[in-house]
Design a protein around this motif. Structure first.
Motif, PDB file in Angstrom:
ATOM      1  N   ILE A  43       0.844  -1.197   0.000  1.00 32.95           N
ATOM      2  CA  ILE A  43       0.000   0.000   0.000  1.00 32.95           C
ATOM      3  C   ILE A  43       0.878   1.244   0.000  1.00 32.95           C
ATOM      4  CG2 ILE A  43      -1.822   1.263   1.213  1.00 32.95           C
ATOM      5  CD1 ILE A  43      -2.759  -1.426   2.378  1.00 32.95           C
ATOM      6  N   TRP A  44       1.932   1.230   0.824  1.00 33.71           N
ATOM      7  CA  TRP A  44       2.886   2.356   0.817  1.00 33.71           C
ATOM      8  C   TRP A  44       3.458   2.564  -0.581  1.00 33.71           C
ATOM      9  CZ3 TRP A  44       3.440   5.871   4.477  1.00 33.71           C
ATOM     10  CH2 TRP A  44       3.167   5.551   5.820  1.00 33.71           C
ATOM     11  N   GLU A  45       3.846   1.473  -1.238  1.00 32.38           N
ATOM     12  CA  GLU A  45       4.420   1.579  -2.587  1.00 32.38           C
ATOM     13  C   GLU A  45       3.411   2.166  -3.578  1.00 32.38           C
ATOM     14  OE1 GLU A  45       6.154  -1.931  -4.157  1.00 32.38           O
ATOM     15  OE2 GLU A  45       7.722  -2.075  -2.619  1.00 32.38           O
ATOM     16  N   ALA A  46       2.166   1.715  -3.482  1.00 30.92           N
ATOM     17  CA  ALA A  46       1.135   2.238  -4.386  1.00 30.92           C
ATOM     18  C   ALA A  46       0.961   3.743  -4.206  1.00 30.92           C
ATOM     19  CB  ALA A  46      -0.181   1.510  -4.159  1.00 30.92           C
ATOM     20  N   LEU A  47       0.997   4.182  -2.954  1.00 35.45           N
ATOM     21  CA  LEU A  47       0.839   5.600  -2.664  1.00 35.45           C
ATOM     22  C   LEU A  47       2.050   6.412  -3.131  1.00 35.45           C
ATOM     23  CD1 LEU A  47      -0.540   5.307   0.991  1.00 35.45           C
ATOM     24  CD2 LEU A  47      -1.859   6.006  -1.013  1.00 35.45           C
ATOM     25  N   ASP A  48       3.235   5.953  -2.775  1.00 32.54           N
ATOM     26  CA  ASP A  48       4.441   6.758  -2.975  1.00 32.54           C
ATOM     27  C   ASP A  48       5.071   6.598  -4.355  1.00 32.54           C
ATOM     28  OD1 ASP A  48       4.230   7.783  -0.413  1.00 32.54           O
ATOM     29  OD2 ASP A  48       5.454   6.192   0.470  1.00 32.54           O
ATOM     30  N   LEU A  49       4.975   5.407  -4.935  1.00 33.64           N
ATOM     31  CA  LEU A  49       5.625   5.156  -6.223  1.00 33.64           C
ATOM     32  C   LEU A  49       4.660   5.271  -7.399  1.00 33.64           C
ATOM     33  CD1 LEU A  49       7.908   2.112  -5.275  1.00 33.64           C
ATOM     34  CD2 LEU A  49       8.446   4.559  -5.190  1.00 33.64           C
ATOM     35  N   LEU A  50       3.425   4.833  -7.204  1.00 33.39           N
ATOM     36  CA  LEU A  50       2.452   4.866  -8.301  1.00 33.39           C
ATOM     37  C   LEU A  50       1.548   6.090  -8.247  1.00 33.39           C
ATOM     38  CD1 LEU A  50       1.358   1.101  -8.499  1.00 33.39           C
ATOM     39  CD2 LEU A  50       3.460   2.197  -9.308  1.00 33.39           C
ATOM     40  N   LYS A  51       1.631   6.833  -7.135  1.00 29.11           N
ATOM     41  CA  LYS A  51       0.866   8.092  -6.971  1.00 29.11           C
ATOM     42  C   LYS A  51      -0.643   7.874  -7.169  1.00 29.11           C
ATOM     43  CE  LYS A  51       4.899  10.145  -6.743  1.00 29.11           C
ATOM     44  NZ  LYS A  51       5.470  10.487  -5.420  1.00 29.11           N
ATOM     45  N   VAL A  52      -1.176   6.833  -6.541  1.00 28.58           N
ATOM     46  CA  VAL A  52      -2.572   6.477  -6.765  1.00 28.58           C
ATOM     47  C   VAL A  52      -3.534   7.442  -6.074  1.00 28.58           C
ATOM     48  CG1 VAL A  52      -2.066   4.022  -7.070  1.00 28.58           C
ATOM     49  CG2 VAL A  52      -2.621   4.894  -4.783  1.00 28.58           C
ATOM     50  N   THR A  53      -4.733   7.520  -6.641  1.00 27.51           N
ATOM     51  CA  THR A  53      -5.804   8.312  -6.029  1.00 27.51           C
ATOM     52  C   THR A  53      -6.813   7.425  -5.301  1.00 27.51           C
ATOM     53  OG1 THR A  53      -7.016   8.258  -8.132  1.00 27.51           O
ATOM     54  CG2 THR A  53      -5.645  10.176  -7.705  1.00 27.51           C
ATOM     55  N   ARG A  54      -6.656   6.101  -5.440  1.00 29.08           N
ATOM     56  CA  ARG A  54      -7.490   5.142  -4.709  1.00 29.08           C
ATOM     57  C   ARG A  54      -6.696   3.874  -4.472  1.00 29.08           C
ATOM     58  NH1 ARG A  54     -12.562   6.096  -7.973  1.00 29.08           N
ATOM     59  NH2 ARG A  54     -12.201   4.181  -9.091  1.00 29.08           N
TER      60      ARG A  54
END
Length: 339
Positions: free
Chosen positions: A209-220
């Motif tokens: 989840i951290w990777e999705a937020l920080d590396l993929l810049k997700v909005t959901r």
């Protein structure tokens, strides 16, 4: 409070679905119909035998049959029929807005042209808006069990359809396929103007989840159950009001949880997380939106106020305009006051 009263309330609620794989809506009857139309065979004698196969011990076992079913989708009309069948089903459940995932690699790897997939799904969505009043957004997902080069190829194929695809996502086998594997292709997607979302923390750890937020810049974050393993992550998700698209019946069927009574929904709501209810792959997991709302309501003894909050969260987390969101939120509040 009587079950019938709660069920009627759930039925009457305007709802939005944000976590739905269109290939996961493939009901057995339609699967056999399309297979026959395309002169293909399915390794099951009949609808009942296929339904009995819908018993999974984990995500991978489900994916194996999911991809086998998708293999009969060949022509543009197949993708139209699949999408139209889903829309008519959720129209009956008062779903007003959908943000649908599709997996082009599942089809292009079988030499089905990208445009067949895209055009069939999109035409049905347009017809659903005109005839059923269901607004929509389309999200293209990359398959995480494939390599990043394959994802880049798919992104290139999608560029002519930038006006029709709002975001890119990440799905399929999570364990061993962290979001960081796709950092570059998501960066390129962002540069091209797509929003980004990603499945994370379903079977994979909170680090995903951290990777999705920080590396993929997700909005959901799609699923996100495992965020509860990390207090710092909970705090961040709450502060940012990062939507989590939960799928109760999916998590039950794939053994992410043993019983819906164990579902962490109330704990998430207590932490002020922006959680939504969705059906994921309803043909395989025993229910569409109403069934998911009813299942979790019954298991956790949710009040109408809590159910309404979950419905509101769906609209808040959507890509709808602020004006449309406000209209639906007011409609839900009025329904709650009258119940």
């Amino acid at each position: 409070m009587k079950d019938t009263s709660i069920q009627a309330f759930i039925q009457d609620l305007p709802k939005t679905e944000l976590h739905l794989h269109i290939e996961g809506t493939f009901e057995p009857e339609l699967m056999f119909k399309i297979a026959k139309r395309n002169n293909l065979t399915i390794p099951y004698a009949d609808v009942d035998e296929l339904k009995r196969a819908y018993s999974f011990n984990n995500l991978q076992e489900f994916l194996d049959i999911y991809y086998a079913g998708a293999s009969v989708l060949i022509k543009e009309e197949d993708f139209y029929d699949l999408t139209w069948a889903y829309l008519t089903k959720v129209h009956e459940q008062n779903v007003k807005h959908v943000e649908i995932f599709f997996d082009p690699q599942t089809h292009t790897d079988r030499d089905v042209p990208f445009e067949f997939v895209m055009n069939g799904i999109y035409r049905a969505l347009e017809d659903g808006e005109k005839q059923l009043g269901i607004s929509f957004k389309l999200i293209m997902s990359f398959l995480r069990h494939l390599d990043e080069a394959s994802a880049f190829k798919t992104l290139e194929q999608a560029l002519p359809y930038k006006d029709k695809i709002v975001a890119v996502g990440l799905d399929s086998s999570e364990l061993g396929n962290p979001p960081s594997k796709f950092k570059k292709v998501f960066q390129k997607a962002l540069e091209e103007g797509f929003l980004t979302v990603a499945h994370a923390g379903e079977e994979g750890p909170s680090e995903y989840i951290w990777e999705a937020l920080d590396l993929l810049k997700v909005t959901r974050i799609d699923h996100g159950n495992r965020c509860l393993d990390d207090s710092k992550l909970i705090k961040r998700l709450a502060e940012e009001q990062m939507p989590l698209t939960l799928c109760p019946l999916s998590n039950l069927e794939l053994k992410v949880i043993k019983d819906l009574k164990e579902y962490p929904l109330l704990k998430m709501m207590e932490h002020n997380l922006l959680v939504t209810i969705n059906s994921d792959d309803p043909a395989y997991f025993g229910g569409y939106m109403n069934e998911n709302f009813w299942g979790i309501t019954k298991a956790l003894n949710l009040s109408k106020t809590q159910i309404a909050e979950l419905a509101k969260n769906g609209f808040k987390a959507s890509c709808l305009s602020d004006e449309k969101k406000e209209a639906y939120l007011n409609e839900i509040e009025l329904l709650l006051e009258n119940n």
